[in-house]
Design an enzyme around this catalytic site. Structure first.
Site, PDB file in Angstrom:
ATOM      1  CG  ASP A 139      -1.212   3.759   6.132  1.00  0.00           C
ATOM      2  OD1 ASP A 139      -1.221   2.764   7.177  1.00  0.00           O
ATOM      3  OD2 ASP A 139      -1.598   3.455   5.003  1.00  0.00           O
ATOM      4  CD  GLU A 140      -1.709  -0.526  10.564  1.00  0.00           C
ATOM      5  OE1 GLU A 140      -1.941  -0.682  11.695  1.00  0.00           O
ATOM      6  OE2 GLU A 140      -1.452  -1.333   9.712  1.00  0.00           O
ATOM      7  CE1 TYR A 164       3.544  -1.140  13.782  1.00  0.00           C
ATOM      8  CE2 TYR A 164       1.536  -0.675  12.586  1.00  0.00           C
ATOM      9  CZ  TYR A 164       3.007  -0.672  12.633  1.00  0.00           C
ATOM     10  OH  TYR A 164       3.804  -0.121  11.463  1.00  0.00           O
ATOM     11  CE  LYS A 168       6.068   2.744  13.196  1.00  0.00           C
ATOM     12  NZ  LYS A 168       7.463   2.820  13.031  1.00  0.00           N
TER      13      LYS A 168
HETATM   14  P1  NAD Z   1       9.920  -5.679   9.668  1.00  0.00           P
HETATM   15  O1  NAD Z   1       9.175  -6.122  11.055  1.00  0.00           O
HETATM   16  O2  NAD Z   1      10.066  -6.586   8.455  1.00  0.00           O
HETATM   17  O3  NAD Z   1      11.355  -5.338  10.300  1.00  0.00           O
HETATM   18  C1  NAD Z   1      11.819  -4.929  11.347  1.00  0.00           C
HETATM   19  C2  NAD Z   1      13.286  -4.958  11.573  1.00  0.00           C
HETATM   20  O4  NAD Z   1      13.394  -4.160  12.841  1.00  0.00           O
HETATM   21  C3  NAD Z   1      13.630  -6.197  11.737  1.00  0.00           C
HETATM   22  O5  NAD Z   1      15.141  -6.501  11.162  1.00  0.00           O
HETATM   23  C4  NAD Z   1      14.060  -6.365  13.321  1.00  0.00           C
HETATM   24  O6  NAD Z   1      15.233  -7.148  13.484  1.00  0.00           O
HETATM   25  C5  NAD Z   1      14.403  -5.227  13.436  1.00  0.00           C
HETATM   26  N1  NAD Z   1      14.306  -4.833  15.105  1.00  0.00           N
HETATM   27  C6  NAD Z   1      12.899  -4.939  15.866  1.00  0.00           C
HETATM   28  N2  NAD Z   1      13.005  -4.624  17.081  1.00  0.00           N
HETATM   29  C7  NAD Z   1      14.369  -4.158  17.301  1.00  0.00           C
HETATM   30  C8  NAD Z   1      15.125  -3.601  18.179  1.00  0.00           C
HETATM   31  N3  NAD Z   1      14.729  -3.380  19.630  1.00  0.00           N
HETATM   32  N4  NAD Z   1      16.462  -3.010  17.987  1.00  0.00           N
HETATM   33  C9  NAD Z   1      17.031  -3.311  16.830  1.00  0.00           C
HETATM   34  N5  NAD Z   1      16.448  -3.760  15.755  1.00  0.00           N
HETATM   35  C10 NAD Z   1      15.091  -3.960  15.896  1.00  0.00           C
HETATM   36  O7  NAD Z   1       9.355  -4.372   9.497  1.00  0.00           O
HETATM   37  P2  NAD Z   1       8.933  -3.543   8.095  1.00  0.00           P
HETATM   38  O8  NAD Z   1       7.802  -4.072   7.777  1.00  0.00           O
HETATM   39  O9  NAD Z   1      10.297  -3.655   7.262  1.00  0.00           O
HETATM   40  O10 NAD Z   1       8.917  -2.223   8.690  1.00  0.00           O
HETATM   41  C11 NAD Z   1       9.627  -1.278   8.866  1.00  0.00           C
HETATM   42  C12 NAD Z   1       9.313   0.155   9.590  1.00  0.00           C
HETATM   43  O11 NAD Z   1       8.363   0.703   8.422  1.00  0.00           O
HETATM   44  C13 NAD Z   1       8.442  -0.069  10.594  1.00  0.00           C
HETATM   45  O12 NAD Z   1       8.920   0.887  11.519  1.00  0.00           O
HETATM   46  C14 NAD Z   1       7.154   0.186  10.375  1.00  0.00           C
HETATM   47  O13 NAD Z   1       6.339   0.684  11.374  1.00  0.00           O
HETATM   48  C15 NAD Z   1       7.229   0.889   9.090  1.00  0.00           C
HETATM   49  N6  NAD Z   1       6.056   0.800   8.295  1.00  0.00           N
HETATM   50  C16 NAD Z   1       5.914  -0.595   7.553  1.00  0.00           C
HETATM   51  C17 NAD Z   1       5.098  -0.657   6.670  1.00  0.00           C
HETATM   52  C18 NAD Z   1       4.710  -1.960   5.850  1.00  0.00           C
HETATM   53  O14 NAD Z   1       3.856  -2.132   5.180  1.00  0.00           O
HETATM   54  N7  NAD Z   1       5.572  -3.129   6.089  1.00  0.00           N
HETATM   55  C19 NAD Z   1       4.171   0.562   5.960  1.00  0.00           C
HETATM   56  C20 NAD Z   1       4.541   1.519   6.669  1.00  0.00           C
HETATM   57  C21 NAD Z   1       5.348   1.931   7.732  1.00  0.00           C
HETATM   58  O1  DAU Z   2      -0.698   0.348   6.756  1.00  0.00           O
HETATM   59  C1  DAU Z   2       0.630   0.188   6.924  1.00  0.00           C
HETATM   60  C2  DAU Z   2       0.917  -1.142   7.828  1.00  0.00           C
HETATM   61  O2  DAU Z   2       0.631  -2.331   6.990  1.00  0.00           O
HETATM   62  C3  DAU Z   2       2.272  -0.847   8.596  1.00  0.00           C
HETATM   63  O3  DAU Z   2       2.249  -0.107   9.393  1.00  0.00           O
HETATM   64  C4  DAU Z   2       2.337  -2.558   9.193  1.00  0.00           C
HETATM   65  O4  DAU Z   2       3.531  -2.703   9.790  1.00  0.00           O
HETATM   66  C5  DAU Z   2       2.043  -3.618   8.231  1.00  0.00           C
HETATM   67  O5  DAU Z   2       1.965  -4.848   8.719  1.00  0.00           O
HETATM   68  C6  DAU Z   2       0.675  -3.269   7.520  1.00  0.00           C
HETATM   69  O6  DAU Z   2      -0.571  -3.739   8.526  1.00  0.00           O
HETATM   70  P1  DAU Z   2      -1.610  -4.436   8.059  1.00  0.00           P
HETATM   71  O7  DAU Z   2      -2.245  -4.945   9.319  1.00  0.00           O
HETATM   72  O8  DAU Z   2      -2.639  -3.710   7.037  1.00  0.00           O
HETATM   73  O9  DAU Z   2      -0.974  -5.521   7.046  1.00  0.00           O
HETATM   74  P2  DAU Z   2      -1.464  -7.114   7.086  1.00  0.00           P
HETATM   75  O10 DAU Z   2      -0.493  -7.668   6.036  1.00  0.00           O
HETATM   76  O11 DAU Z   2      -1.177  -8.084   8.437  1.00  0.00           O
HETATM   77  O12 DAU Z   2      -2.788  -7.251   6.728  1.00  0.00           O
HETATM   78  C7  DAU Z   2      -3.389  -6.658   5.412  1.00  0.00           C
HETATM   79  C8  DAU Z   2      -4.971  -6.803   5.330  1.00  0.00           C
HETATM   80  O13 DAU Z   2      -5.260  -8.363   5.268  1.00  0.00           O
HETATM   81  C9  DAU Z   2      -5.568  -6.306   6.799  1.00  0.00           C
HETATM   82  O14 DAU Z   2      -6.812  -6.035   6.321  1.00  0.00           O
HETATM   83  C10 DAU Z   2      -5.793  -7.833   7.542  1.00  0.00           C
HETATM   84  C11 DAU Z   2      -5.896  -8.867   6.275  1.00  0.00           C
HETATM   85  N1  DAU Z   2      -5.423 -10.016   6.622  1.00  0.00           N
HETATM   86  C12 DAU Z   2      -4.133 -10.200   6.951  1.00  0.00           C
HETATM   87  C13 DAU Z   2      -3.685 -11.551   7.339  1.00  0.00           C
HETATM   88  C14 DAU Z   2      -2.172 -11.731   7.791  1.00  0.00           C
HETATM   89  C15 DAU Z   2      -6.255 -11.443   6.632  1.00  0.00           C
HETATM   90  O15 DAU Z   2      -7.476 -11.167   6.155  1.00  0.00           O
HETATM   91  N2  DAU Z   2      -5.624 -12.577   6.521  1.00  0.00           N
HETATM   92  C16 DAU Z   2      -4.265 -12.602   7.125  1.00  0.00           C
HETATM   93  O16 DAU Z   2      -4.051 -13.734   7.373  1.00  0.00           O
END
Ligand code: NAD
Ligand code: DAU
Length: 358
Positions: A139-140, A164, A168
């Site tokens: 969603d970012e 980031y 994306k």
């Molecule tokens: P994560 O960082 O936990 O995992 C990423 C994985 O990708 C890892 O296993 C890493 O080893 C692998 N990776 C990184 N670079 C690579 C490369 N060059 N080649 C092969 N593998 C590689 O990420 P996540 O939180 O599980 O997110 C997964 C996907 O979902 C991402 O595309 C992220 O943008 C998207 N996403 C995440 C969230 C969230 O809240 N975490 C929300 C919406 C979308």
């Molecule tokens: O919205 C989807 C995204 O959510 C994904 O695309 C990203 O991969 C995922 O990392 C996540 O991004 P955020 O930046 O929202 O997540 P994060 O857990 O880093 O932070 C959540 C919120 O908390 C954000 O407003 C920043 C705040 N925060 C985060 C950390 C790590 C703090 O206040 N203190 C902290 O130490």
């Protein structure tokens, strides 16, 4: 011929969301071969998949999505007909410190994978019929909302702010360009913040659970007023399964839980839950809250409208937030060994350095 009904490559399968998607597909579809392709960066951990590693329909390939030759080799070797692409650099704070790595993996890596699928599908694997390139976005890419009740829909214009989200957004455009230019069957989904087991503890929820346990400061960025929309990771994996099988080619679907929380309110829920499960009197850990310098360019509010996914495909989150948070906190407290393994060494040094500079 592989003998499997489908041969699906899931990239980033050793990461947080990817491991839940791999587990769901391996368990639910024994007739599919699931190839988990992952570079195993700091965020990738095969311990996330201990319970599926011996299943006959599961294969692991350690590779970098930027390696165009290797991507072609693997797609041909397993006769891949579906790609579910999650591999990415995913942490906003790291992208602020090191944007190049994000452009390399998220933009060039996605392009390398797209082009490899194109070449293999067009030349060797009988064209695009029955193929799908499913790209997992966030969603970012839509930017930031104000406190006005509006939600991101699939029509919202892209306005990424962080390195980031810019990387994306760029990868999303490449995926859609491959459909519009070459006719590649693609689908893109944009999901809100996920939470649940196996999330790397640089992200808010697992970081804070671990810090509370170790009586370490809880670094709240700015005033803690930013809002995020939280979805339990298994509900995201179920949505991916549904869209992979039933989604319309070239469509975009938003995925979210209609579950907005101000950071500071969420943090207080986490503190209460951890204290209760550890048997501490209520309020024990509140003093750990520490307001620190805000994240640069910190997006104020994210909120996803997932009506399209509900009305067209019937998906809804299955878990109430209270239940999801309870399960999540319990999991991290019960899996201290996993936490100790991923937080030791390099990561601990990185975190201490980051925190010192705030
Ligand atoms: P994560 O960082 O936990 O995992 C990423 C994985 O990708 C890892 O296993 C890493 O080893 C692998 N990776 C990184 N670079 C690579 C490369 N060059 N080649 C092969 N593998 C590689 O990420 P996540 O939180 O599980 O997110 C997964 C996907 O979902 C991402 O595309 C992220 O943008 C998207 N996403 C995440 C969230 C969230 O809240 N975490 C929300 C919406 C979308
Ligand atoms: O919205 C989807 C995204 O959510 C994904 O695309 C990203 O991969 C995922 O990392 C996540 O991004 P955020 O930046 O929202 O997540 P994060 O857990 O880093 O932070 C959540 C919120 O908390 C954000 O407003 C920043 C705040 N925060 C985060 C950390 C790590 C703090 O206040 N203190 C902290 O130490």
């Amino acid at each position: 011929m592989s003998g499997y009904k489908r041969n699906i490559m899931i990239t980033g399968g050793a990461g947080f969301i990817g491991s839940h998607v791999v587990r769901l597909f391996v368990d639910k579809y024994p007739e599919y071969r699931i190839v988990n392709l992952d570079k195993l960066t700091y965020a990738g951990n095969l311990a996330n998949l201990k319970d599926v590693e011996d299943k006959p329909n599961y294969v692991f390939e350690k590779a970098d999505i930027c390696d165009f030759g290797k991507m072609q080799e693997i797609i041909r070797k397993y006769e891949i007909d579906g790609v579910i692409h999650l591999a990415a650099e995913s942490h906003v704070d790291r992208s602020i410190r090191d944007p190049f790595t994000f452009a390399r993996t998220n933009v060039m890596g996605t392009l390398s994978l797209l082009q490899a699928a194109k070449v293999c599908w067009e030349e060797d694997l009988k064209g695009y019929d029955g193929k799908l390139f499913y790209h997992i976005s966030t969603d970012e890419v839509y930017g930031a909302l104000q406190f006005d009740g509006k939600l991101f829909t699939e029509e919202t214009h892209y306005q990424p702010h962080s390195p980031y989200s810019a990387s994306k957004a760029s990868s999303d455009h490449f995926v859609r360009a491959f459909h519009d230019t070459y006719g590649m069957p693609v689908v893109v989904t944009n999901c809100s913040n996920n939470y649940g087991p196996y999330q790397f503890p640089e992200k808010l929820i697992p970081l804070f659970i671990n810090n509370i346990r170790h009586k370490k400061p809880l670094p709240v960025y700015g005033k803690g007023e930013n809002v995020r929309d939280w979805l339990y990771v298994e509900d995201h994996a179920r949505a991916i399964d549904l869209i992979f099988h039933k989604g319309k080619i070239a469509e975009t679907y938003n995925i979210g839980g209609f579950n907005e929380w101000r950071n500071i309110d969420l943090i207080k829920v986490i503190i209460r839950t951890v204290d209760r499960l550890l048997g501490n009197p209520e309020g024990t850990s509140e003093h750990l809250i520490t307001y620190v310098t805000d994240r640069k360019g910190h997006d104020l509010r994210y909120a996803i409208d997932s009506t399209k996914l509900k009305t067209e495909l019937g998906w809804e989150p299955s878990l109430q937030f209270e239940e999801g948070i309870e399960k999540t906190v319990r999991w991290y407290l019960d899996n201290q060994e996993w936490m100790d393994n991923v937080t030791s060494g390099d990561y601990q040094r990185y975190y201490d350095e980051m925190y010192k500079n705030r």
